[in-house]
Design a protein around this motif. Structure first.
Motif, PDB file in Angstrom:
ATOM      1  N   VAL A  27       1.010  -1.423   0.237  1.00 30.07           N
ATOM      2  CA  VAL A  27      -0.152  -0.204  -0.297  1.00 30.07           C
ATOM      3  C   VAL A  27       1.106   1.237  -0.257  1.00 30.07           C
ATOM      4  N   ARG A  28       2.007   1.410   0.879  1.00 32.64           N
ATOM      5  CA  ARG A  28       2.952   2.360   0.985  1.00 32.64           C
ATOM      6  C   ARG A  28       3.650   2.525  -0.364  1.00 32.64           C
ATOM      7  N   GLY A  29       3.691   1.842  -1.186  1.00 34.40           N
ATOM      8  CA  GLY A  29       5.122   1.674  -2.198  1.00 34.40           C
ATOM      9  C   GLY A  29       5.947   1.543  -2.053  1.00 34.40           C
ATOM     10  N   PHE A  30       6.440   0.908  -0.899  1.00 32.37           N
ATOM     11  CA  PHE A  30       7.909   0.099   0.127  1.00 32.37           C
ATOM     12  C   PHE A  30       8.397  -0.586  -1.487  1.00 32.37           C
ATOM     13  N   THR A  31       7.371  -1.439  -2.121  1.00 34.49           N
ATOM     14  CA  THR A  31       7.713  -2.600  -2.967  1.00 34.49           C
ATOM     15  C   THR A  31       9.115  -2.146  -4.338  1.00 34.49           C
ATOM     16  N   PHE A 148      -0.158 -13.788  -1.329  1.00 34.19           N
ATOM     17  CA  PHE A 148       0.345 -12.489  -1.112  1.00 34.19           C
ATOM     18  C   PHE A 148       0.360 -11.233  -1.175  1.00 34.19           C
ATOM     19  N   PRO A 149       0.406 -10.041  -0.838  1.00 34.86           N
ATOM     20  CA  PRO A 149       0.522  -9.325  -1.906  1.00 34.86           C
ATOM     21  C   PRO A 149       1.387  -9.039  -2.538  1.00 34.86           C
ATOM     22  N   GLY A 150       1.656  -9.743  -3.692  1.00 38.47           N
ATOM     23  CA  GLY A 150       3.240  -9.674  -4.543  1.00 38.47           C
ATOM     24  C   GLY A 150       3.273 -10.949  -4.521  1.00 38.47           C
ATOM     25  N   MET A 151       3.345 -12.040  -3.902  1.00 33.98           N
ATOM     26  CA  MET A 151       3.976 -13.192  -3.876  1.00 33.98           C
ATOM     27  C   MET A 151       2.853 -14.375  -3.157  1.00 33.98           C
ATOM     28  N   LYS A 152       2.934 -15.959  -4.344  1.00 32.57           N
ATOM     29  CA  LYS A 152       2.373 -16.278  -4.086  1.00 32.57           C
ATOM     30  C   LYS A 152       3.127 -17.946  -2.426  1.00 32.57           C
ATOM     31  N   THR A 186       7.005 -17.362  -3.931  1.00 31.22           N
ATOM     32  CA  THR A 186       6.815 -16.823  -6.324  1.00 31.22           C
ATOM     33  C   THR A 186       6.875 -15.932  -5.782  1.00 31.22           C
ATOM     34  N   GLY A 187       6.952 -14.627  -7.031  1.00 30.12           N
ATOM     35  CA  GLY A 187       5.984 -13.488  -7.141  1.00 30.12           C
ATOM     36  C   GLY A 187       7.351 -12.480  -7.707  1.00 30.12           C
ATOM     37  N   LEU A 188       7.078 -10.971  -6.772  1.00 30.74           N
ATOM     38  CA  LEU A 188       7.889  -9.613  -7.233  1.00 30.74           C
ATOM     39  C   LEU A 188       9.349 -10.425  -6.091  1.00 30.74           C
ATOM     40  N   VAL A 192       9.505 -11.417  -1.857  1.00 28.84           N
ATOM     41  CA  VAL A 192       9.672 -12.798  -1.930  1.00 28.84           C
ATOM     42  C   VAL A 192      11.151 -12.537  -0.959  1.00 28.84           C
ATOM     43  N   TRP A 193      11.976 -11.934  -1.277  1.00 26.11           N
ATOM     44  CA  TRP A 193      13.003 -11.798  -0.516  1.00 26.11           C
ATOM     45  C   TRP A 193      12.961 -10.866   0.720  1.00 26.11           C
ATOM     46  N   ILE A 194      11.877 -10.390   1.246  1.00 22.83           N
ATOM     47  CA  ILE A 194      11.206  -9.800   2.498  1.00 22.83           C
ATOM     48  C   ILE A 194      11.222 -10.934   3.376  1.00 22.83           C
ATOM     49  N   PHE A 195       9.975 -12.360   3.039  1.00 24.81           N
ATOM     50  CA  PHE A 195       9.679 -13.100   3.325  1.00 24.81           C
ATOM     51  C   PHE A 195      10.839 -14.192   3.659  1.00 24.81           C
ATOM     52  N   ASN A 196      12.042 -13.868   2.291  1.00 23.43           N
ATOM     53  CA  ASN A 196      13.019 -14.871   2.978  1.00 23.43           C
ATOM     54  C   ASN A 196      13.661 -14.442   3.766  1.00 23.43           C
TER      55      ASN A 196
END
Length: 295
Positions: A27-31, A148-152, A186-188, A192-196
């Motif tokens: 939402v905040r565009g941090f991606t 998730f937003p931008g990620m599965k 998988t995804g943006l 994915v980097w944040i999750f990992n």
């Protein structure tokens, strides 16, 4: 019923919290921030970052989530005995319906490896079970996807089960344990980097089960109330997460609110799978009973 479930400290966030974080970031565009830019703010990369500031960045806050739920099926026909219901429950096809949320999730039998058996033993110790799993005990794996937003996130969970005789009723029942999991995001790339990074998934060997992000135990049994026989699915799920304080501060809710909201979401997800399993088992039992009567 399952009593005396203890809290267990975990070091990685669970999916619900990650969803809230990623949703806010989206939402905040941090991606749009690349992982390389985030990594550049490491100790020593700037003279403005002092030791105290670095420690603050690494500080964590403990969050506790609970997703306990007990589901009861529709009452079975009046003439059905508890023994007949237990015999049906112990059939392989019925067991598979319980584990696969009524056939809605891919499920396969799993060959117990020494690593899985060791993790299963840890679960037994955690819940105070004297019994130890053997190589011929049953293990299953179930696959699920969460968007998730931008990620599965695809999770393959491993569970072990014992057939136990209830001391009070004398009836057999399933006692199941969440043993381990594999996760693939998988995804943006930023998501994915944040999750990992938050979960430590990037440090785990892919294709291999590891200790999961929570503790869960369940009892699947036949119950009788007011002379009505039914199937019961009682699950206890509890997770304690050490969540980064810096990320916690930018989320639009308090710690208490996050625990309540995440716990509520967990219970909804658990109840959906449990109720789907109970509905499928009930319908299958009624169908099998009707087919016998018509023969």
């Amino acid at each position: 019923k399952i009593e005396g479930v203890k809290k267990m400290k975990m070091t990685s966030p669970i999916s619900i919290v990650l969803f809230l974080a990623l949703r806010l970031i989206a939402v905040r565009g941090f991606t749009s921030v690349r992982p390389s830019r985030l990594q550049s703010a490491r100790p020593g990369s700037s003279s403005k970052i002092q030791n105290g500031s670095v420690s603050a960045l690494k500080a964590t806050e403990q969050l506790v989530f609970s997703g306990d739920y007990c589901g009861i099926s529709e009452p079975l026909p009046a003439e059905v005995t508890k023994e007949a219901a237990v015999a049906f429950m112990l059939q392989n096809d019925t067991r598979d319906m319980f584990f696969s949320a009524g056939g809605t999730r891919p499920m396969h039998m799993l060959e117990p490896t020494p690593e899985l058996l060791e993790m299963w033993e840890d679960c037994c110790d955690y819940y105070g079970y004297n019994r130890r799993p053997a190589k011929d005990d049953t293990m299953v794996q179930v696959e699920s996807d969460v968007q998730f937003p931008g990620m599965k996130l695809t999770t393959v969970s491993a569970s072990g089960l014992f057939v136990v005789q209830n001391r009070e009723t004398g009836l057999q029942e399933y006692h199941t344990f969440f043993v381990g999991e594999q996760q693939v995001a998988t995804g943006l790339a930023p998501s994915v980097w944040i999750f990992n990074k938050l979960t430590g998934n990037n440090k785990r060997e892919q294709g291999k089960f590891h200790r999961g992000s929570g503790q869960a135990v369940s009892v699947i049994s036949v119950t009788e109330d007011a002379n009505a026989v039914a199937f019961s699915f009682d699950i206890k799920l509890e997770i304690t997460v050490n969540f980064p304080k810096t990320l916690l501060k930018i989320l639009p809710m308090s710690k208490k609110k996050m625990e309540e909201q995440a716990g509520s979401s967990m219970r909804k997800a658990v109840s959906k799978d449990v109720d789907s399993a109970l509905d499928a088992v009930y319908n299958s039992f009624v169908k099998s009973t009707n087919s016998v009567e018509t023969q």
